[in-house]
Design a protein around this motif. Sequence first.
Motif, PDB file in Angstrom:
ATOM      1  N   GLU A   1      23.712   4.837  -5.154  1.00  0.00           N
ATOM      2  CA  GLU A   1      22.481   4.536  -4.432  1.00  0.00           C
ATOM      3  C   GLU A   1      21.360   5.493  -4.835  1.00  0.00           C
ATOM      4  O   GLU A   1      21.605   6.612  -5.308  1.00  0.00           O
ATOM      5  CB  GLU A   1      22.706   4.632  -2.915  1.00  0.00           C
ATOM      6  N   ILE A   2      20.128   5.030  -4.626  1.00  0.00           N
ATOM      7  CA  ILE A   2      18.937   5.811  -4.944  1.00  0.00           C
ATOM      8  C   ILE A   2      18.043   5.827  -3.721  1.00  0.00           C
ATOM      9  O   ILE A   2      17.811   4.775  -3.097  1.00  0.00           O
ATOM     10  CB  ILE A   2      18.170   5.185  -6.130  1.00  0.00           C
ATOM     11  N   LEU A   3      17.527   6.979  -3.375  1.00  0.00           N
ATOM     12  CA  LEU A   3      16.554   7.100  -2.293  1.00  0.00           C
ATOM     13  C   LEU A   3      15.194   7.348  -2.919  1.00  0.00           C
ATOM     14  O   LEU A   3      15.012   8.286  -3.694  1.00  0.00           O
ATOM     15  CB  LEU A   3      16.915   8.257  -1.356  1.00  0.00           C
ATOM     16  N   CYS A   4      14.235   6.483  -2.607  1.00  0.00           N
ATOM     17  CA  CYS A   4      12.904   6.663  -3.174  1.00  0.00           C
ATOM     18  C   CYS A   4      11.846   6.460  -2.099  1.00  0.00           C
ATOM     19  O   CYS A   4      12.095   5.830  -1.066  1.00  0.00           O
ATOM     20  CB  CYS A   4      12.666   5.723  -4.351  1.00  0.00           C
ATOM     21  N   LYS A   5      10.686   7.009  -2.354  1.00  0.00           N
ATOM     22  CA  LYS A   5       9.548   6.892  -1.450  1.00  0.00           C
ATOM     23  C   LYS A   5       8.564   5.894  -2.035  1.00  0.00           C
ATOM     24  O   LYS A   5       8.128   6.030  -3.181  1.00  0.00           O
ATOM     25  CB  LYS A   5       8.873   8.251  -1.273  1.00  0.00           C
ATOM     26  N   ALA A   6       8.191   4.906  -1.245  1.00  0.00           N
ATOM     27  CA  ALA A   6       7.297   3.854  -1.737  1.00  0.00           C
ATOM     28  C   ALA A   6       5.930   4.432  -2.112  1.00  0.00           C
ATOM     29  O   ALA A   6       5.376   5.267  -1.411  1.00  0.00           O
ATOM     30  CB  ALA A   6       7.117   2.774  -0.665  1.00  0.00           C
ATOM     31  N   GLU A   7       5.404   3.945  -3.253  1.00  0.00           N
ATOM     32  CA  GLU A   7       4.044   4.295  -3.654  1.00  0.00           C
ATOM     33  C   GLU A   7       3.121   3.082  -3.598  1.00  0.00           C
ATOM     34  O   GLU A   7       2.008   3.174  -3.112  1.00  0.00           O
ATOM     35  CB  GLU A   7       4.050   4.890  -5.072  1.00  0.00           C
ATOM     36  N   LYS A   8       3.579   1.959  -4.122  1.00  0.00           N
ATOM     37  CA  LYS A   8       2.788   0.725  -4.097  1.00  0.00           C
ATOM     38  C   LYS A   8       3.726  -0.454  -3.900  1.00  0.00           C
ATOM     39  O   LYS A   8       4.859  -0.447  -4.378  1.00  0.00           O
ATOM     40  CB  LYS A   8       2.022   0.519  -5.412  1.00  0.00           C
ATOM     41  N   SER A   9       3.232  -1.477  -3.199  1.00  0.00           N
ATOM     42  CA  SER A   9       3.992  -2.720  -3.102  1.00  0.00           C
ATOM     43  C   SER A   9       3.039  -3.890  -3.262  1.00  0.00           C
ATOM     44  O   SER A   9       1.840  -3.774  -2.992  1.00  0.00           O
ATOM     45  CB  SER A   9       4.739  -2.820  -1.763  1.00  0.00           C
ATOM     46  N   LEU A  10       3.563  -5.003  -3.734  1.00  0.00           N
ATOM     47  CA  LEU A  10       2.765  -6.197  -4.015  1.00  0.00           C
ATOM     48  C   LEU A  10       3.216  -7.326  -3.105  1.00  0.00           C
ATOM     49  O   LEU A  10       4.417  -7.579  -2.976  1.00  0.00           O
ATOM     50  CB  LEU A  10       2.950  -6.608  -5.479  1.00  0.00           C
ATOM     51  N   ILE A  11       2.276  -7.992  -2.482  1.00  0.00           N
ATOM     52  CA  ILE A  11       2.586  -9.161  -1.666  1.00  0.00           C
ATOM     53  C   ILE A  11       2.601 -10.399  -2.555  1.00  0.00           C
ATOM     54  O   ILE A  11       1.605 -10.727  -3.194  1.00  0.00           O
ATOM     55  CB  ILE A  11       1.553  -9.354  -0.535  1.00  0.00           C
ATOM     56  N   SER A  12       3.741 -11.064  -2.628  1.00  0.00           N
ATOM     57  CA  SER A  12       3.842 -12.348  -3.302  1.00  0.00           C
ATOM     58  C   SER A  12       3.474 -13.414  -2.274  1.00  0.00           C
ATOM     59  O   SER A  12       4.302 -13.825  -1.458  1.00  0.00           O
ATOM     60  CB  SER A  12       5.252 -12.561  -3.842  1.00  0.00           C
ATOM     61  N   ILE A  13       2.224 -13.835  -2.315  1.00  0.00           N
ATOM     62  CA  ILE A  13       1.623 -14.551  -1.189  1.00  0.00           C
ATOM     63  C   ILE A  13       2.415 -15.801  -0.798  1.00  0.00           C
ATOM     64  O   ILE A  13       2.716 -16.023   0.373  1.00  0.00           O
ATOM     65  CB  ILE A  13       0.166 -14.929  -1.518  1.00  0.00           C
ATOM     66  N   GLY A  14       2.765 -16.621  -1.793  1.00  0.00           N
ATOM     67  CA  GLY A  14       3.471 -17.858  -1.462  1.00  0.00           C
ATOM     68  C   GLY A  14       4.812 -17.601  -0.809  1.00  0.00           C
ATOM     69  O   GLY A  14       5.142 -18.174   0.239  1.00  0.00           O
ATOM     70  N   THR A  15       5.601 -16.723  -1.413  1.00  0.00           N
ATOM     71  CA  THR A  15       6.932 -16.420  -0.876  1.00  0.00           C
ATOM     72  C   THR A  15       6.843 -15.816   0.513  1.00  0.00           C
ATOM     73  O   THR A  15       7.541 -16.233   1.447  1.00  0.00           O
ATOM     74  CB  THR A  15       7.680 -15.466  -1.816  1.00  0.00           C
ATOM     75  N   GLU A  16       5.984 -14.804   0.659  1.00  0.00           N
ATOM     76  CA  GLU A  16       5.924 -14.092   1.935  1.00  0.00           C
ATOM     77  C   GLU A  16       5.442 -15.011   3.070  1.00  0.00           C
ATOM     78  O   GLU A  16       5.948 -14.946   4.196  1.00  0.00           O
ATOM     79  CB  GLU A  16       4.987 -12.873   1.838  1.00  0.00           C
ATOM     80  N   LEU A  17       4.458 -15.868   2.771  1.00  0.00           N
ATOM     81  CA  LEU A  17       3.960 -16.761   3.819  1.00  0.00           C
ATOM     82  C   LEU A  17       4.960 -17.858   4.151  1.00  0.00           C
ATOM     83  O   LEU A  17       5.090 -18.254   5.311  1.00  0.00           O
ATOM     84  CB  LEU A  17       2.624 -17.372   3.393  1.00  0.00           C
TER      85      LEU A  17
END
Length: 293
Positions: free
Chosen positions: A28-44
């Motif tokens: 496993e890897i523990l990381c801290k988020a820096e940027k995320s992208l919203i995939s508009i169609g999927t997320e909605l």
Amino acid sequence: MKSKYIVYPDAEQVAVWEEDIDPPGESEILCKAEKSLISIGTELNCLRGISDPGTNWHDWIKFPFRPGYSMVGRVLEIGSGVHDVKPGDRIDVPEGIGIYVLPDHITSEQGTWRSLAVTTQNALRRCSFQFGETVGVVGLGILGQLVVQYLAAAGARRIVVIDTVDSRLELAKQHGATHTLKMPVQDAANAVEEITGGWMLDVAFDVTGHPAVLAPTVRLVRRFGRLVLLGDTPTPGQQILGPGVVFKSIAVMGIHGYAVPDKRTEFTPWTVEEMSHVFFDYVTQGKMNVDDL
């Protein structure tokens, strides 16, 4: 350690919850988020929670639902058995396609595009796009914009884009579209016929994910042409082929981002990793631009 995350408790509901994070276990890897992208169609689609039984959407969307699959994070700790990354690395961690250590010259924001860039690149490969073909792109959201840029880089003769939003059409034109049609796809057949001198499109990409778009897009494709479904509707029961598929011998193909070879061989060279390399090289070379998206 505590972490906050976005969740859909139920359909049409969004909340921020908090959870405890344990140290990373084996592999496993523990990381801290820096940027995320919203995939508009999927997320909605997931937020609405509406899907036909038997679809992958119906099996996948279970509330409470945790959205998101395109994130770049900084590695904080690694568990035993992890050898390909180290603390301090920036990694792209989309769900389902493995991690990717970003080179220093790629920004974290650019890195978040990898999953969608692989999906759209895979679409061009699967449809056997050929240099010099005339291609149409229906729907100019973020996936459609990526398709336009790949087509321009790959040498399309004409790139006809169809949408009802001026800003999307203008952005596509800046990225290589040769003809812009501001209209519903249902009204586009005559315009495409005029642009192509009656030939119609060699390939059409339906990047909307809307069930009503498939049938009118069929009308835009020439005999023996190809139609690519790059938007996956959660309600395919409302989707119809319409007239012309059999009579014109049109090939209709669906594209999923993760339907790629697991291992690179001479016969299957285009793995996720190799397509990721291509995308980031194109960004570096200025052949693709996601900064303005």
